[in-house]
Write a protein that holds these residues in place. Structure first.
Motif, PDB file in Angstrom:
ATOM      1  N   ALA A  40      -5.499  -2.046  -0.117  1.00  0.00           N
ATOM      2  CA  ALA A  40      -6.490  -1.347  -0.936  1.00  0.00           C
ATOM      3  C   ALA A  40      -7.210  -2.325  -1.857  1.00  0.00           C
ATOM      4  O   ALA A  40      -6.591  -3.196  -2.480  1.00  0.00           O
ATOM      5  CB  ALA A  40      -5.816  -0.260  -1.759  1.00  0.00           C
ATOM      6  N   HIS A  87      -3.902   5.594   4.023  1.00  0.00           N
ATOM      7  CA  HIS A  87      -3.401   4.914   2.834  1.00  0.00           C
ATOM      8  C   HIS A  87      -2.665   3.632   3.218  1.00  0.00           C
ATOM      9  O   HIS A  87      -1.816   3.635   4.107  1.00  0.00           O
ATOM     10  CB  HIS A  87      -2.443   5.818   2.068  1.00  0.00           C
ATOM     11  N   GLN A  88      -2.985   2.545   2.550  1.00  0.00           N
ATOM     12  CA  GLN A  88      -2.225   1.310   2.655  1.00  0.00           C
ATOM     13  C   GLN A  88      -2.474   0.516   1.364  1.00  0.00           C
ATOM     14  O   GLN A  88      -3.420  -0.275   1.270  1.00  0.00           O
ATOM     15  CB  GLN A  88      -2.635   0.487   3.883  1.00  0.00           C
ATOM     16  N   PRO A  89      -1.632   0.742   0.353  1.00  0.00           N
ATOM     17  CA  PRO A  89      -1.858   0.102  -0.944  1.00  0.00           C
ATOM     18  C   PRO A  89      -1.947  -1.419  -0.898  1.00  0.00           C
ATOM     19  O   PRO A  89      -2.665  -2.014  -1.707  1.00  0.00           O
ATOM     20  CB  PRO A  89      -0.643   0.560  -1.770  1.00  0.00           C
ATOM     21  N   VAL A  91     -13.264   8.521  -1.778  1.00  0.00           N
ATOM     22  CA  VAL A  91     -12.892   7.114  -1.927  1.00  0.00           C
ATOM     23  C   VAL A  91     -14.121   6.226  -2.087  1.00  0.00           C
ATOM     24  O   VAL A  91     -14.262   5.490  -3.060  1.00  0.00           O
ATOM     25  CB  VAL A  91     -12.044   6.636  -0.726  1.00  0.00           C
ATOM     26  N   ASP A 123     -10.034  10.295   1.730  1.00  0.00           N
ATOM     27  CA  ASP A 123      -8.765   9.822   2.287  1.00  0.00           C
ATOM     28  C   ASP A 123      -8.020  10.982   2.947  1.00  0.00           C
ATOM     29  O   ASP A 123      -8.509  12.112   3.012  1.00  0.00           O
ATOM     30  CB  ASP A 123      -7.917   9.125   1.229  1.00  0.00           C
ATOM     31  N   LEU A 173      -9.157   3.162  -6.527  1.00  0.00           N
ATOM     32  CA  LEU A 173      -8.992   2.620  -5.176  1.00  0.00           C
ATOM     33  C   LEU A 173      -7.606   2.001  -5.014  1.00  0.00           C
ATOM     34  O   LEU A 173      -7.464   0.910  -4.465  1.00  0.00           O
ATOM     35  CB  LEU A 173     -10.084   1.572  -4.893  1.00  0.00           C
ATOM     36  N   SER A 174      -6.597   2.714  -5.452  1.00  0.00           N
ATOM     37  CA  SER A 174      -5.241   2.173  -5.390  1.00  0.00           C
ATOM     38  C   SER A 174      -4.584   2.371  -4.033  1.00  0.00           C
ATOM     39  O   SER A 174      -3.590   1.706  -3.725  1.00  0.00           O
ATOM     40  CB  SER A 174      -4.376   2.831  -6.468  1.00  0.00           C
ATOM     41  N   GLN A 175      -5.106   3.295  -3.212  1.00  0.00           N
ATOM     42  CA  GLN A 175      -4.486   3.591  -1.921  1.00  0.00           C
ATOM     43  C   GLN A 175      -5.293   3.067  -0.737  1.00  0.00           C
ATOM     44  O   GLN A 175      -4.735   2.767   0.312  1.00  0.00           O
ATOM     45  CB  GLN A 175      -4.307   5.100  -1.767  1.00  0.00           C
ATOM     46  N   CYS A 176      -6.602   2.973  -0.888  1.00  0.00           N
ATOM     47  CA  CYS A 176      -7.474   2.514   0.193  1.00  0.00           C
ATOM     48  C   CYS A 176      -8.858   2.275  -0.386  1.00  0.00           C
ATOM     49  O   CYS A 176      -9.126   2.577  -1.551  1.00  0.00           O
ATOM     50  CB  CYS A 176      -7.537   3.529   1.339  1.00  0.00           C
ATOM     51  N   GLY A 177      -9.751   1.716   0.445  1.00  0.00           N
ATOM     52  CA  GLY A 177     -11.114   1.464   0.003  1.00  0.00           C
ATOM     53  C   GLY A 177     -11.324   0.038  -0.460  1.00  0.00           C
ATOM     54  O   GLY A 177     -10.372  -0.712  -0.701  1.00  0.00           O
TER      55      GLY A 177
END
Length: 268
Positions: free
Chosen positions: A129, A124-126, A164, A158, A184-188
């Motif tokens: 993202a 995770h890295q918003p 994701v 994730d 896709l708020s945390q990654c992708g």
């Protein structure tokens, strides 16, 4: 035309400090350009990299086309300079571009594809993202998990077990007659075709556990270059077939998606 040489101190090369776009050109005209530009702008804002002017970007596709379909690859790095991870006070971004002829694999539209679940889990890295930043090591590692040409893509979950995306495409599914795609708020990577389908009200966002994806009624992977591929078989990380589906002709997701890309639904 030869590609310009990237100097040793380019921050895109050293740190993945930059963004990129992969754009379908049809007769020299970029498809879904407004969506690509919006994602490029968002990526530059997130990384605090000056955005090239529209004139600089337009110049990358102004030469006569080499084929009816081409791929325009744009790479924007922060440029050179800075000490270690510290960024330079006045960044001078470096914009690279290349155009190559492209032939779409239309058989996959009609016959469908087999895909697998990847072992790798996305962190995770918003702040990163959604954007298409240059550090794609998670995708590289995931794509190394198989070399069977019968497997067209791999699904990525994730660290919490939510679906994701695929390694280079977005994921869509049908349940109870409605069409969905993961948030896709945390990654992708938020694909441009995905964005257009959301704007047109064709799909909506919904979370689904990676372990539950085999229970959906239909499954697709798609992006703005390849179009929409229906999934025939989903395999586990160890190669066990979890579910099989039958392609159901020109479904709404594929029809609208291919209209947005200018692909004929009957092309072979």
């Amino acid at each position: 035309m030869p590609m310009p040489q990237v100097p040793f101190d380019d921050r895109g090369l050293a740190y993945g400090d930059g963004v990129f776009e992969t754009v379908l050109l049809r007769a020299g005209v970029p498809v879904l350009w407004d969506y690509h530009y919006a994602r490029l702008l968002l990526g530059c804002q997130r990384l605090n990299i000056p955005l090239p002017s529209r004139e600089q970007l337009v110049a990358t596709w102004q030469s006569p086309p080499n084929a009816e379909l081409e791929i325009l690859k744009l790479i924007l790095t922060r440029g050179s300079g800075g000490r270690g991870y510290a960024t330079p006070d006045n960044s001078q971004p470096r914009l690279l571009s290349r155009r190559t002829p492209f032939v779409v694999n239309a058989d996959r539209w009609h016959e469908g594809v087999n895909i697998r679940i990847c072992q790798l889990r996305l962190g995770h890295q918003p702040l990163l993202a959604g954007i298409k930043h240059l550090n794609r090591l998670e995708n590289v590692l995931a794509r190394q998990e198989w070399n069977d040409p019968a497997i067209a893509e791999g699904l990525l979950g994730d660290a919490d077990g939510w679906l994701v995306e695929a390694t280079s495409m977005n994921v869509f599914w049908q349940q109870a007659g409605a069409l969905f795609t993961p948030p896709l708020s945390q990654c992708g990577v938020a694909g441009t075709l995905r964005a257009a389908l959301l704007d047109h009200g064709v799909v909506q966002e919904a979370a689904i556990a990676l372990t539950a994806i085999h229970q959906v009624d239909r499954l697709w992977v798609a992006n703005s270059v390849q179009g929409v591929w229906p999934v025939n078989k989903l395999l586990s990380e160890t190669g066990v077939v979890l579910q099989s589906w039958n392609p159901a002709g020109h479904d709404r997701l594929q029809v609208v998606g291919h209209e947005l890309l200018g692909y004929s639904p009957t092309s072979r």
